[in-house]
Design a protein around this motif. Structure first.
Motif, PDB file in Angstrom:
ATOM      1  N   THR A  12       0.811  -1.222   0.000  1.00 34.50           N
ATOM      2  CA  THR A  12       0.000   0.000   0.000  1.00 34.50           C
ATOM      3  C   THR A  12       0.844   1.271   0.000  1.00 34.50           C
ATOM      4  O   THR A  12       0.324   2.349  -0.242  1.00 34.50           O
ATOM      5  CB  THR A  12      -0.969   0.026   1.205  1.00 34.50           C
ATOM      6  OG1 THR A  12      -0.228  -0.145   2.411  1.00 34.50           O
ATOM      7  CG2 THR A  12      -2.043  -1.040   1.066  1.00 34.50           C
ATOM      8  N   GLY A  13       2.152   1.161   0.284  1.00 36.45           N
ATOM      9  CA  GLY A  13       3.030   2.320   0.197  1.00 36.45           C
ATOM     10  C   GLY A  13       3.615   2.809   1.507  1.00 36.45           C
ATOM     11  O   GLY A  13       4.158   3.908   1.575  1.00 36.45           O
ATOM     12  N   THR A  16       7.559   3.635   1.431  1.00 37.02           N
ATOM     13  CA  THR A  16       7.809   4.793   0.565  1.00 37.02           C
ATOM     14  C   THR A  16       7.361   6.077   1.254  1.00 37.02           C
ATOM     15  O   THR A  16       8.094   7.072   1.292  1.00 37.02           O
ATOM     16  CB  THR A  16       7.074   4.621  -0.779  1.00 37.02           C
ATOM     17  OG1 THR A  16       7.535   3.425  -1.405  1.00 37.02           O
ATOM     18  CG2 THR A  16       7.296   5.811  -1.690  1.00 37.02           C
ATOM     19  N   VAL A  17       6.159   6.066   1.820  1.00 38.15           N
ATOM     20  CA  VAL A  17       5.622   7.255   2.487  1.00 38.15           C
ATOM     21  C   VAL A  17       6.416   7.581   3.749  1.00 38.15           C
ATOM     22  O   VAL A  17       6.734   8.750   4.002  1.00 38.15           O
ATOM     23  CB  VAL A  17       4.115   7.062   2.785  1.00 38.15           C
ATOM     24  CG1 VAL A  17       3.593   8.123   3.740  1.00 38.15           C
ATOM     25  CG2 VAL A  17       3.326   7.075   1.479  1.00 38.15           C
ATOM     26  N   CYS A 111      -5.292   0.526  -0.698  1.00 40.26           N
ATOM     27  CA  CYS A 111      -5.052   0.518  -2.141  1.00 40.26           C
ATOM     28  C   CYS A 111      -6.014  -0.483  -2.780  1.00 40.26           C
ATOM     29  O   CYS A 111      -6.207  -1.584  -2.243  1.00 40.26           O
ATOM     30  CB  CYS A 111      -3.599   0.125  -2.425  1.00 40.26           C
ATOM     31  SG  CYS A 111      -3.161   0.121  -4.171  1.00 40.26           S
ATOM     32  N   ARG A 119       1.330  -3.669  -7.925  1.00 38.72           N
ATOM     33  CA  ARG A 119       2.472  -3.170  -7.150  1.00 38.72           C
ATOM     34  C   ARG A 119       3.311  -4.323  -6.597  1.00 38.72           C
ATOM     35  O   ARG A 119       4.539  -4.289  -6.657  1.00 38.72           O
ATOM     36  CB  ARG A 119       1.999  -2.315  -5.981  1.00 38.72           C
ATOM     37  CG  ARG A 119       1.435  -0.975  -6.358  1.00 38.72           C
ATOM     38  CD  ARG A 119       1.004  -0.229  -5.107  1.00 38.72           C
ATOM     39  NE  ARG A 119       0.327   1.009  -5.432  1.00 38.72           N
ATOM     40  CZ  ARG A 119      -0.106   1.869  -4.517  1.00 38.72           C
ATOM     41  NH1 ARG A 119       0.081   1.621  -3.225  1.00 38.72           N
ATOM     42  NH2 ARG A 119      -0.720   2.970  -4.886  1.00 38.72           N
ATOM     43  N   THR A 161      -4.372   5.157  -1.236  1.00 38.15           N
ATOM     44  CA  THR A 161      -3.162   5.449  -2.009  1.00 38.15           C
ATOM     45  C   THR A 161      -3.328   5.122  -3.496  1.00 38.15           C
ATOM     46  O   THR A 161      -2.434   5.397  -4.278  1.00 38.15           O
ATOM     47  CB  THR A 161      -1.957   4.658  -1.463  1.00 38.15           C
ATOM     48  OG1 THR A 161      -2.158   3.252  -1.694  1.00 38.15           O
ATOM     49  CG2 THR A 161      -1.752   4.900   0.019  1.00 38.15           C
ATOM     50  N   THR A 165       0.151   9.906  -5.995  1.00 35.49           N
ATOM     51  CA  THR A 165       1.600   9.934  -5.858  1.00 35.49           C
ATOM     52  C   THR A 165       1.978   9.710  -4.397  1.00 35.49           C
ATOM     53  O   THR A 165       1.210  10.068  -3.491  1.00 35.49           O
ATOM     54  CB  THR A 165       2.187  11.284  -6.314  1.00 35.49           C
ATOM     55  OG1 THR A 165       1.760  12.308  -5.411  1.00 35.49           O
ATOM     56  CG2 THR A 165       1.796  11.609  -7.749  1.00 35.49           C
ATOM     57  N   PRO A 166       3.144   9.140  -4.162  1.00 34.20           N
ATOM     58  CA  PRO A 166       3.607   8.996  -2.776  1.00 34.20           C
ATOM     59  C   PRO A 166       3.675  10.344  -2.058  1.00 34.20           C
ATOM     60  O   PRO A 166       3.374  10.426  -0.860  1.00 34.20           O
ATOM     61  CB  PRO A 166       4.995   8.374  -2.931  1.00 34.20           C
ATOM     62  CG  PRO A 166       4.942   7.644  -4.237  1.00 34.20           C
ATOM     63  CD  PRO A 166       4.056   8.492  -5.116  1.00 34.20           C
TER      64      PRO A 166
END
Length: 194
Positions: A12-13, A16-17, A111, A119, A161, A165-166
């Motif tokens: 889900t990020g 990165t976040v 997500c 992803r 998400t 964008t992140p």
């Protein structure tokens, strides 16, 4: 110092976040999956999923000890020579398990399952069975439901998400942490995936 859980289904990020927030805000980020592996804070290895089964009691003890050390340093009792220049920043704990630990607030990244599958395939390292299991868990709101059950709706922020964008997601997470975004759950519905 507050502990904030950044959680969500794998893909889900979260990492990165959290890395963006670390760079932008200087929040103290703990990548819990790395800690579990590096500090051997697991009970067993799940061979079928090729993953570690975290010992949540050991993880909680490790986090509390880390927080005590930081508090001691910031009150002048640490290794900073008594200057009181220790680290009292909020701690962002990044992991699909962080919502199962004590936290002042829980931010759940979401997500769409189809985007999530893409992803996970792109980053590699997961079997098709694991990818399908994660997509189904996301459609069923598993992590969100666990977070709300443990913390209540007033302490949980759900952030989608999908197709964002992140940087935009990091902005929302930063706003939630700063109290500029009200707690919110039930804003995402992926049940049609099932």
């Amino acid at each position: 110092m507050r502990r904030i859980a950044l959680t969500g289904t794998p893909g889900t990020g979260k990492t990165t976040v959290s890395d963006l927030l670390d760079d932008r805000t200087g929040i103290d980020v703990v990548h819990l999956n790395d800690v579990v592996r590096e500090e051997s804070l697991f009970e067993e290895r799940d061979v079928e999923r090729d993953s570690l089964v975290a010992d949540l009691d050991a993880v909680e003890a490790w986090l509390r000890e880390r927080e005590r050390n930081r508090e001691d340093a910031s009150s002048g009792g640490g290794s900073d020579g008594g200057t009181g220049s220790g680290d009292d920043r909020d701690v962002l704990v990044d992991s699909h398990l962080s919502h199962l630990l004590d936290a002042a607030q829980v931010i759940v990244l979401r997500c769409h399952p189809e985007a999530l599958k893409a992803r996970l395939r792109e980053r590699g390292g997961e079997s098709e069975a694991s990818i399908a299991e994660n997509a189904e868990s996301e459609a069923l709101d598993v992590i969100l439901a666990e977070a709300v059950e443990r913390r209540g709706e007033g302490s949980v922020w759900e952030i989608d998400t999908t197709d964002r964008t992140p940087e935009a997601v990091a902005d929302d997470v930063a706003a939630a942490i700063a109290g500029e975004l009200e707690p919110r759950v039930g804003i995402v519905d992926f049940v049609e995936y099932l």
